[in-house]
Design a protein around this motif. Structure first.
Motif, PDB file in Angstrom:
ATOM      1  N   LEU A  63       0.817  -1.204   0.000  1.00  0.00           N
ATOM      2  CA  LEU A  63       0.000   0.000   0.000  1.00  0.00           C
ATOM      3  C   LEU A  63       0.853   1.258   0.000  1.00  0.00           C
ATOM      4  O   LEU A  63       0.403   2.325  -0.393  1.00  0.00           O
ATOM      5  N   ASN A  64       2.099   1.138   0.463  1.00  0.00           N
ATOM      6  CA  ASN A  64       2.995   2.298   0.453  1.00  0.00           C
ATOM      7  C   ASN A  64       3.323   2.739  -0.965  1.00  0.00           C
ATOM      8  O   ASN A  64       3.676   3.890  -1.197  1.00  0.00           O
ATOM      9  N   GLN A  92      -4.133   5.277  -3.581  1.00  0.00           N
ATOM     10  CA  GLN A  92      -5.356   4.867  -2.899  1.00  0.00           C
ATOM     11  C   GLN A  92      -5.023   4.343  -1.504  1.00  0.00           C
ATOM     12  O   GLN A  92      -4.076   3.581  -1.335  1.00  0.00           O
ATOM     13  N   LEU A  93      -5.824   4.738  -0.539  1.00  0.00           N
ATOM     14  CA  LEU A  93      -5.674   4.244   0.816  1.00  0.00           C
ATOM     15  C   LEU A  93      -6.999   4.420   1.556  1.00  0.00           C
ATOM     16  O   LEU A  93      -7.885   5.141   1.095  1.00  0.00           O
ATOM     17  N   GLN A 112     -12.648   5.364   1.195  1.00  0.00           N
ATOM     18  CA  GLN A 112     -11.476   5.041   0.381  1.00  0.00           C
ATOM     19  C   GLN A 112     -10.997   6.348  -0.244  1.00  0.00           C
ATOM     20  O   GLN A 112     -11.698   6.940  -1.065  1.00  0.00           O
ATOM     21  N   PHE A 222      -6.030   9.618   7.901  1.00  0.00           N
ATOM     22  CA  PHE A 222      -5.486   8.453   7.212  1.00  0.00           C
ATOM     23  C   PHE A 222      -4.087   8.172   7.744  1.00  0.00           C
ATOM     24  O   PHE A 222      -3.458   9.053   8.351  1.00  0.00           O
ATOM     25  N   ALA A 225       2.849   6.750   5.675  1.00  0.00           N
ATOM     26  CA  ALA A 225       3.639   5.617   5.196  1.00  0.00           C
ATOM     27  C   ALA A 225       4.772   5.325   6.180  1.00  0.00           C
ATOM     28  O   ALA A 225       5.030   6.088   7.111  1.00  0.00           O
ATOM     29  N   ARG A 265       1.071  12.601   3.486  1.00  0.00           N
ATOM     30  CA  ARG A 265       1.576  11.300   3.935  1.00  0.00           C
ATOM     31  C   ARG A 265       3.105  11.306   4.110  1.00  0.00           C
ATOM     32  O   ARG A 265       3.666  10.334   4.608  1.00  0.00           O
ATOM     33  N   ASN A 272       0.510   4.136  -5.787  1.00  0.00           N
ATOM     34  CA  ASN A 272       0.409   2.682  -5.647  1.00  0.00           C
ATOM     35  C   ASN A 272      -0.468   2.040  -6.725  1.00  0.00           C
ATOM     36  O   ASN A 272      -0.826   0.868  -6.623  1.00  0.00           O
TER      37      ASN A 272
END
Length: 468
Positions: A63-64, A92-93, A112, A222, A225, A265, A272
């Motif tokens: 996901l990073n 996307q996260l 999302q 959220f 990373a 982030r 990603n």
């Protein structure tokens, strides 16, 4: 000629055969209606699922994500060449959205978060076609929106603080302070909010109440990373809504500027996912395979490449399985009609034993006697199929009017449009499907006539005349 005359006579006088005709008619009509509605839903669902995604999706296992999207996109173009029409990176996260609902209260929802460049996203999918503005005063329907995160000045100036800002002289030292307060009140970063996230549907009126109108500030939380993720926060202004018609997407997805999401982030340049738009007519499976091989050679076990159908495979497969099971169950109705024909014909053979003997004594052949019952079974199947096909197609044509009538009679909505936001029940009549339904029905009707016909054909004329 006598075979057809007898078939016509039995069809007019044997009212017990009407039960078989009605069974066949109901079976054919029901199968046509169910298949048309299921095909309509399936087609609409596929169009909308494909519209939210590009043809091919390349995503990282982690996901990073990865920090070399330009290099990855160059490798994709090198692998498939002219088969690629457009590329778009995204980040996307999952996180949480806090939507203000008045009185200092916030509605917290799991979302999302998708960081994109809206113009790039619009080139690889139907993203732009699903963007809408909140209806203005005097408008019944929402207006289409442009794929942009630009926050219009009206969102700031329509607030009370905005009115004060406009009335303040340019040389007033408080002007800069007010401008800073405006940016805190209405963030400069725009957001495209999922329609079901920003509205509440009222079934009793069929209207949507906007709980996050355009210009609202939405706070996103959220994870960052890294090996030890930390909670990050970003503030965004709602500039438009994403309404694909699929509730699971419209109630989860929010789109924000990818550069801002990367900065928050602490991952400048990281993405990603790469969305790939193939040229029209290209074989998506072959294109995806070529991309998969190329990326595996350069970065082993780092990327997952799939077509949009593979991405949504379980959902599409579930719809197909459901349609197949319904067809099997509904075909039992026609099978019951076949057994009805078998029982009726068996009784006719017993009842008309003497008449069969007379016909054979007058020179009727075994094949002629057999043909009477086979033709009679075929006639029952044809009449039931034609009436059922006509009724089924008419039902499909006026299904929305019928749904409105049933809703009035029952006092509740038969078709809840809050699930898919379809303005009406989607239907799709496929000629081949109608053909195999009618053809299968005729085959069952004839097959049910075989045993009684064979029994009548084998009768000895003398023994038949002795009957009774």
């Amino acid at each position: 000629m006598y075979k057809y005359l007898l078939c016509w006579r039995y069809l007019r006088t044997r009212y017990i055969a009407l039960a078989s005709i009605i069974s066949v008619m109901l079976g054919v009509a029901t199968m046509i209606v169910v298949n048309s509605v299921m095909a309509g839903f399936s087609t609409m669902m596929q169009e909308r699922l494909h519209g939210t995604l590009s043809d091919i999706i390349v995503e990282s296992f982690s996901l990073n994500g990865f920090d070399n999207p330009d290099e990855v996109m160059a490798a994709i173009e090198e692998a498939v060449g002219d088969d690629v029409e457009a590329l778009a990176p995204s980040l996307q996260l999952f996180g949480y959205a806090m939507i203000p609902v008045g009185g200092g209260e916030h509605l917290t929802r799991e979302v999302q978060i998708i960081g994109v460049r809206p113009q790039d996203r619009a080139r690889v999918s139907e993203f732009a076609e699903y963007l809408y503005h909140q209806p203005r005063e005097g408008q019944d329907q929402p207006a289409p929106a442009e794929p942009t995160f630009h926050v219009p000045d009206e969102h700031r100036l329509n607030t009370y603080l905005g009115q004060v800002y406009q009335e303040t002289e340019a040389d007033n030292p408080f002007k800069d302070i007010l401008e800073q307060d405006l940016e805190n009140l209405v963030p400069a970063d725009g957001m495209i909010l999922g329609f079901a996230l920003g509205t509440v549907h009222r079934p009793e009126t069929g209207e949507d109440m906007y709980i996050a109108p355009e210009g609202s500030k939405v706070i996103l939380h959220f994870p960052s990373a890294g090996k030890t993720p930390e909670a990050k926060t970003g503030e965004f202004t709602v500039v438009s809504y994403f309404k694909s018609g699929m509730s699971e997407y419209d109630s989860m997805q929010v789109f924000v500027p990818i550069e801002r999401l990367q900065f928050l982030r602490g991952q400048d340049g990281f993405v990603n996912q790469i969305q790939v738009k193939a040229r029209p007519g290209a074989d998506l499976e072959q294109v995806a395979q070529a991309i998969r091989v190329k990326l595996e050679q350069k970065w082993p076990t780092r990327f997952l490449t799939s077509t949009w159908e593979q991405k949504q495979g379980p959902l599409l497969a579930a719809v197909q399985v459901e349609q197949n099971i319904l067809n099997i169950l509904l075909f039992f109705i026609i099978a019951v009609a076949g057994f009805g024909i078998l029982g009726i014909f068996s009784m006719i053979v017993v009842e008309k034993t003497k008449d069969i003997g007379i016909l054979k004594a007058l020179g009727a052949s075994d094949s002629g006697i057999r043909g009477i019952f086979l033709a009679y079974g075929l006639t029952l199947g044809m009449v039931g199929s034609l009436v059922g096909m006509t009724g089924g197609l008419l039902f499909v044509k006026y299904i929305n009017e019928i749904e409105d009538g049933l809703s009035v009679i029952t006092g509740r909505e038969v078709f809840d449009d809050s699930i898919y936001y379809f303005p009406e029940i989607p239907t799709l009549v496929e000629p081949m499907t109608v053909a195999w339904i009618v053809g299968g029905t005729l085959l069952i009707a004839v097959a049910a006539s075989v045993w009684p016909a064979q029994r009548a054909a084998r009768m000895h004329p003398v023994r038949a005349l002795r009957y009774e």
